[in-house]
Design a protein around this motif. Structure first.
Motif, short mmCIF file in Angstrom:
data_model
loop_
_atom_site.label_atom_id
_atom_site.label_comp_id
_atom_site.label_asym_id
_atom_site.label_seq_id
_atom_site.Cartn_x
_atom_site.Cartn_y
_atom_site.Cartn_z
N VAL A 151 47.86 21.02 20.03
CA VAL A 151 48.85 20.99 18.73
C VAL A 151 48.33 21.87 17.67
N PRO A 152 48.77 23.08 17.37
CA PRO A 152 48.24 24.01 16.60
C PRO A 152 47.94 23.27 15.36
N LEU A 153 46.97 23.84 14.58
CA LEU A 153 46.34 23.52 13.21
C LEU A 153 47.41 23.32 12.23
N LEU A 154 48.20 24.53 12.08
CA LEU A 154 49.15 24.60 10.94
C LEU A 154 50.38 23.49 11.20
N LEU A 155 50.63 23.11 12.37
CA LEU A 155 51.69 21.96 12.53
C LEU A 155 51.11 20.75 12.06
N ARG A 156 49.77 20.43 12.61
CA ARG A 156 49.07 19.38 12.10
C ARG A 156 48.96 19.23 10.45
N GLN A 157 48.72 20.36 9.93
CA GLN A 157 48.53 20.22 8.50
C GLN A 157 49.85 20.03 7.65
N SER A 158 50.91 20.37 8.44
CA SER A 158 52.34 20.07 7.74
C SER A 158 52.53 18.50 8.00
N LEU A 159 52.25 18.05 9.09
CA LEU A 159 52.27 16.65 9.43
C LEU A 159 51.40 15.64 8.47
N ARG A 160 50.16 16.13 8.29
CA ARG A 160 49.51 15.62 7.47
C ARG A 160 49.97 15.43 6.01
N MET A 161 50.44 16.57 5.49
CA MET A 161 51.10 16.56 4.09
C MET A 161 52.30 15.53 3.98
N THR A 162 53.18 15.36 5.13
CA THR A 162 54.53 14.78 5.16
C THR A 162 53.97 13.11 5.28
N THR B 44 59.38 6.79 18.03
CA THR B 44 59.66 6.02 17.02
C THR B 44 60.97 6.60 16.54
N ASP B 45 62.00 5.55 16.35
CA ASP B 45 63.42 5.62 15.75
C ASP B 45 63.23 6.11 14.40
N ARG B 46 64.12 7.20 13.82
CA ARG B 46 64.02 7.64 12.72
C ARG B 46 64.06 6.57 11.38
N GLU B 47 65.06 5.30 11.79
CA GLU B 47 65.10 4.26 10.78
C GLU B 47 63.79 3.51 10.46
N THR B 48 62.84 3.54 11.44
CA THR B 48 61.38 3.03 11.24
C THR B 48 60.68 3.61 10.13
N PHE B 49 60.84 4.74 10.03
CA PHE B 49 60.08 5.41 8.93
C PHE B 49 60.42 5.13 7.58
N GLY B 50 61.84 4.70 7.42
CA GLY B 50 62.11 4.22 6.07
C GLY B 50 63.54 5.31 5.71
N LYS B 51 64.01 5.16 4.40
CA LYS B 51 64.82 5.87 4.10
C LYS B 51 64.46 6.88 2.92
N GLY B 52 65.24 8.13 2.70
CA GLY B 52 64.87 8.91 1.71
C GLY B 52 64.15 10.38 2.42
N GLU B 53 63.76 11.10 1.29
CA GLU B 53 63.31 12.43 1.54
C GLU B 53 62.13 12.40 2.28
N LYS B 54 61.17 11.49 1.90
CA LYS B 54 59.89 11.48 2.49
C LYS B 54 60.03 11.31 4.10
N ALA B 55 60.86 10.14 4.47
CA ALA B 55 60.72 9.88 5.70
C ALA B 55 61.54 10.83 6.52
N ASP B 56 62.58 11.72 6.00
CA ASP B 56 63.24 12.97 6.60
C ASP B 56 62.25 13.85 6.74
N ALA B 57 61.25 14.16 6.08
CA ALA B 57 60.33 15.17 5.85
C ALA B 57 59.29 15.35 7.07
N LEU B 58 58.98 13.62 7.37
CA LEU B 58 58.20 13.48 8.36
C LEU B 58 58.66 13.77 9.72
#
Length: 302
Positions: free
Chosen positions: A202-213, A256-270
């Protein structure tokens, strides 16, 4: 006896596994443990939890021995602090991350390279239930019957104990069993197995984006991720936050279902980044293989 390592057969206190806990995991735990015992949580002053207290203090000074690790990983959440204590939550989450990222793979390596019973009987590691140790060390809640833990030198493990077998070759891409995603961002896709080397591409740029979210989602932990039944998802998000992802972590996050990550913009971003990873790094080997399974191979014509 429950705890972060519930269901695992843990090595004995003298095993070399405990000496090789990665530095970044020990440093993160040391900081959280120090905040938990400075000052001490009221729960830690109880006699039944004195082993947990001594083990946390050893961890805070990065002096944890095998006996301390066994206590920490086999003690229930309530032994670390009240249910509302964010400091206790943080320590317990870090211990769960250590189990997911290091202890469980290490235990799996040592058990798969060991001899199997010839009579076909079920081994302790195969039976579901509580965390168990090879040395039978009592953990929290034993009323101190095992005696308070003190810093002590560890004995040398037997030759070859806890070490992977020599000459083992890494699996080839696509050689491990594939996983059909029934839910999550990868729903309907055939994903590589947890040991497939494709996950490391998995490219480093994508892993870094995932890290921030991931960092924003679990700092602090809120919503469904705080629930005990979602500790595996929480540990996977923590691994993404530290950019220490394994194939097992990828499979958890992508299924994992979207709902498990929670509500709001942070979960949407991840969840959005996970979808982006699948779109920009689709792991063609697996998806093409899935199409070959579904569609007969065409015969080339002149």
């Amino acid at each position: 006896m429950a705890g972060p390592a519930q269901g695992l057969l843990l090595p004995g206190a003298a095993d070399s596994v405990w000496k090789n806990v990665p530095m970044h995991l020990r440093v993160n735990l040391a900081e959280a443990a120090y905040r938990l015992v400075t000052p001490e949580q009221p729960v830690l002053r109880e006699k039944k939890n004195r082993n947990v207290k001594f083990s946390l203090k050893a961890a805070s000074g990065r002096r944890a021995t095998g006996r301390h690790w066994l206590v920490l990983l086999s003690s229930p959440r309530e032994s670390f602090g009240s249910g509302r204590s964010e400091k206790a939550d943080r320590v317990y989450e870090l211990l769960q991350g250590i189990v997911t990222e290091y202890v469980a793979p290490a235990v799996e390596t040592t058990t798969t390279t060991g001899a199997e019973p010839e009579d076909g009987t079920e081994t302790a590691a195969e039976r579901p239930g509580e965390a168990r140790t090879a040395g039978g060390l009592p953990g929290a809640g034993d009323g101190g019957r095992g005696g308070a833990l003190e810093a002590e030198p560890e004995t040398s493990p037997a030759a070859g104990q806890g070490e992977p077998s020599e000459g083992a070759k890494p699996p080839e891409p696509g050689s491990t069993p594939r996983v059909k995603a029934e839910a999550g961002a990868a729903r309907g896709l055939l994903l590589p197995g947890k040991d497939d080397p494709s996950w490391s591409t998995v490219p480093l740029l994508l892993r870094q984006s995932l890290r921030m979210t991931a960092h924003s989602l679990v700092t602090p932990v809120a919503g469904p991720l705080k629930a005990q039944e979602h500790q595996g998802v929480r540990a996977a998000v923590r691994a993404a936050q530290r950019m220490r992802m394994t194939g097992a972590h990828w499979l958890v996050l992508l299924t994992t279902d979207r709902e498990t990550f929670g509500k709001g913009e942070k979960a949407d971003a991840l969840y959005g980044v996970l979808s982006q990873i699948l779109a920009e790094h689709p792991m063609p080997l697996v998806q093409d293989q899935g199409r070959r399974d579904a569609v007969p191979e065409e015969t080339a014509t002149g």
